[in-house]
Design a protein around this motif. Structure first.
Motif, mmCIF file in Angstrom:
data_model
loop_
_atom_site.group_PDB
_atom_site.id
_atom_site.type_symbol
_atom_site.label_atom_id
_atom_site.label_comp_id
_atom_site.label_asym_id
_atom_site.label_seq_id
_atom_site.Cartn_x
_atom_site.Cartn_y
_atom_site.Cartn_z
ATOM 1 N N SER A 112 31.609 36.794 49.619
ATOM 2 C CA SER A 112 31.359 37.610 50.813
ATOM 3 C C SER A 112 30.826 36.764 51.968
ATOM 4 C CB SER A 112 30.365 38.728 50.503
ATOM 5 O OG SER A 112 30.917 39.624 49.573
ATOM 6 N N GLU A 113 29.931 35.848 51.645
ATOM 7 C CA GLU A 113 29.338 34.990 52.668
ATOM 8 C C GLU A 113 30.386 34.091 53.320
ATOM 9 O OE1 GLU A 113 26.473 31.098 52.613
ATOM 10 O OE2 GLU A 113 25.939 32.742 51.258
ATOM 11 N N VAL A 114 31.247 33.505 52.515
ATOM 12 C CA VAL A 114 32.216 32.540 53.024
ATOM 13 C C VAL A 114 33.454 33.230 53.618
ATOM 14 C CG1 VAL A 114 33.769 30.647 52.373
ATOM 15 C CG2 VAL A 114 31.433 30.712 51.484
ATOM 16 N N LYS A 115 33.973 34.248 52.947
ATOM 17 C CA LYS A 115 35.226 34.880 53.374
ATOM 18 C C LYS A 115 35.027 36.072 54.319
ATOM 19 C CE LYS A 115 38.638 33.578 52.297
ATOM 20 N NZ LYS A 115 39.356 32.546 53.069
ATOM 21 N N GLY A 116 33.840 36.650 54.323
ATOM 22 C CA GLY A 116 33.591 37.791 55.208
ATOM 23 C C GLY A 116 34.090 39.116 54.671
ATOM 24 N N ILE A 117 34.604 39.130 53.437
ATOM 25 C CA ILE A 117 35.004 40.368 52.764
ATOM 26 C C ILE A 117 34.514 40.292 51.319
ATOM 27 C CG2 ILE A 117 37.058 40.775 54.186
ATOM 28 C CD1 ILE A 117 38.761 39.823 51.801
ATOM 29 N N THR A 118 34.450 41.440 50.675
ATOM 30 C CA THR A 118 34.010 41.450 49.284
ATOM 31 C C THR A 118 35.158 41.066 48.361
ATOM 32 O OG1 THR A 118 34.617 43.762 48.934
ATOM 33 C CG2 THR A 118 32.369 43.326 49.782
ATOM 34 N N ILE A 119 34.807 40.666 47.166
ATOM 35 C CA ILE A 119 35.833 40.383 46.157
ATOM 36 C C ILE A 119 36.646 41.651 45.901
ATOM 37 C CG2 ILE A 119 36.189 39.905 43.697
ATOM 38 C CD1 ILE A 119 33.940 37.862 43.818
ATOM 39 N N GLN A 120 35.984 42.779 45.832
ATOM 40 C CA GLN A 120 36.669 44.049 45.577
ATOM 41 C C GLN A 120 37.705 44.332 46.655
ATOM 42 O OE1 GLN A 120 36.370 45.675 42.763
ATOM 43 N NE2 GLN A 120 37.938 47.107 43.394
ATOM 44 N N HIS A 121 37.349 44.094 47.915
ATOM 45 C CA HIS A 121 38.306 44.327 49.006
ATOM 46 C C HIS A 121 39.486 43.352 48.908
ATOM 47 C CE1 HIS A 121 39.575 45.985 52.812
ATOM 48 N NE2 HIS A 121 39.773 44.756 53.250
ATOM 49 N N PHE A 122 39.208 42.117 48.526
ATOM 50 C CA PHE A 122 40.268 41.119 48.335
ATOM 51 C C PHE A 122 41.219 41.569 47.223
ATOM 52 C CE2 PHE A 122 41.964 37.108 46.649
ATOM 53 C CZ PHE A 122 42.423 36.513 47.812
ATOM 54 N N ILE A 123 40.657 42.092 46.141
ATOM 55 C CA ILE A 123 41.468 42.601 45.032
ATOM 56 C C ILE A 123 42.346 43.760 45.508
ATOM 57 C CG2 ILE A 123 41.361 43.866 42.829
ATOM 58 C CD1 ILE A 123 38.867 42.132 42.151
ATOM 59 N N ILE A 124 41.772 44.692 46.233
ATOM 60 C CA ILE A 124 42.523 45.852 46.719
ATOM 61 C C ILE A 124 43.678 45.395 47.614
ATOM 62 C CG2 ILE A 124 42.406 47.873 48.249
ATOM 63 C CD1 ILE A 124 39.530 48.305 47.089
ATOM 64 N N LYS A 125 43.411 44.461 48.534
ATOM 65 C CA LYS A 125 44.474 43.965 49.411
ATOM 66 C C LYS A 125 45.627 43.374 48.601
ATOM 67 C CE LYS A 125 43.300 41.471 52.944
ATOM 68 N NZ LYS A 125 42.634 40.552 53.885
ATOM 69 N N HIS A 126 45.308 42.626 47.563
ATOM 70 C CA HIS A 126 46.361 42.022 46.748
ATOM 71 C C HIS A 126 47.082 43.059 45.885
ATOM 72 C CE1 HIS A 126 46.576 37.758 47.586
ATOM 73 N NE2 HIS A 126 45.345 37.918 48.022
ATOM 74 N N LYS A 127 46.358 44.043 45.403
ATOM 75 C CA LYS A 127 47.008 45.097 44.623
ATOM 76 C C LYS A 127 47.989 45.870 45.499
ATOM 77 C CE LYS A 127 44.522 47.441 41.553
ATOM 78 N NZ LYS A 127 43.398 48.158 40.910
ATOM 79 N N ILE A 128 47.641 46.116 46.738
ATOM 80 C CA ILE A 128 48.527 46.836 47.653
ATOM 81 C C ILE A 128 49.739 45.966 47.997
ATOM 82 C CG2 ILE A 128 48.734 47.903 49.939
ATOM 83 C CD1 ILE A 128 47.110 49.499 47.694
ATOM 84 N N GLU A 129 49.540 44.669 48.192
ATOM 85 C CA GLU A 129 50.682 43.779 48.441
ATOM 86 C C GLU A 129 51.635 43.790 47.253
ATOM 87 O OE1 GLU A 129 51.808 42.155 51.211
ATOM 88 O OE2 GLU A 129 50.219 43.379 52.089
ATOM 89 N N ARG A 130 51.091 43.765 46.060
ATOM 90 C CA ARG A 130 51.920 43.820 44.842
ATOM 91 C C ARG A 130 52.625 45.160 44.745
ATOM 92 N NH1 ARG A 130 55.139 41.968 41.149
ATOM 93 N NH2 ARG A 130 54.548 42.308 38.997
ATOM 94 N N ALA A 131 51.931 46.246 45.099
ATOM 95 C CA ALA A 131 52.542 47.578 45.087
ATOM 96 C C ALA A 131 53.707 47.624 46.076
ATOM 97 C CB ALA A 131 51.504 48.652 45.427
#
Length: 186
Positions: A112-131
């Protein structure tokens, strides 16, 4: 010796890295997404050459420990979502923590500190891209896609899909078919 490579997220990237290692006469024991293990200790000149040559392909040899760990987190998530259909037997936080041998709270705070988003949000973004990818392939229905992506229901998938893309999965499928038909009629 382990080396970490940023943006190494596909099989094609692995092939590029393999070719570059062979060109430099370096022997590897493992090439995975984001990480390579070489037998030799690499001197600074070869390291600079490897870094420079990888950069021409859009890849980056990482030196900073924090960036290396962030990249490892991203690669575990990408591999988990895009390259395996196996349902993890534990939740995502435990899976990531086990894979990287770090406390999840530490990983989460660092990410979160380095990327500015949570791991959970990163996971959701990738799950939607895969969908989106699976929807456009048009071989699976939404129930099957929601199962593959570990959603509790089609409704949950649809909710997150609309939240991220602004469209429902069915609308996305419809515009994908229209686009495909338009391309075929050129």
């Amino acid at each position: 010796m382990k080396l970490y490579i940023k943006y190494m997220v596909s099989l094609r990237c692995k092939l590029l890295v393999k070719q570059e290692l062979e060109r430099l006469g370096l022997h590897y024991t493992r090439i995975d997404l984001g990480v390579i293990e070489i037998l030799e200790t690499i001197n600074e000149q070869k390291k600079r050459e490897l870094k420079s040559n990888l950069a021409t392909s859009g890849l980056e040899l990482l030196d900073d420990k924090r960036n290396i760990l962030i990249d490892r987190i991203k690669n575990v998530i990408i591999e988990m979502i895009h390259y395996t259909d196996e349902v993890p037997k534990v939740n995502y936080s435990e899976y990531i923590s086990e894979k990287l041998s770090y406390d999840y709270t530490y990983l989460s705070n660092l990410f979160s500190e380095v990327k500015g988003i949570t791991i959970q949000h990163f996971i959701i973004k990738h799950k939607i891209e895969r969908a989106k990818e699976l929807i456009l392939y048009d071989q699976l229905n939404l129930t099957e896609i929601s199962h593959i992506l570990h959603y509790s229901s089609v409704g949950h998938l649809s909710y997150q899909f609309k939240k991220v893309t602004g469209h429902t999965p069915s609308y996305y499928k419809k515009i994908g078919k229209k686009r495909k038909n338009n391309l075929e009629n050129l």
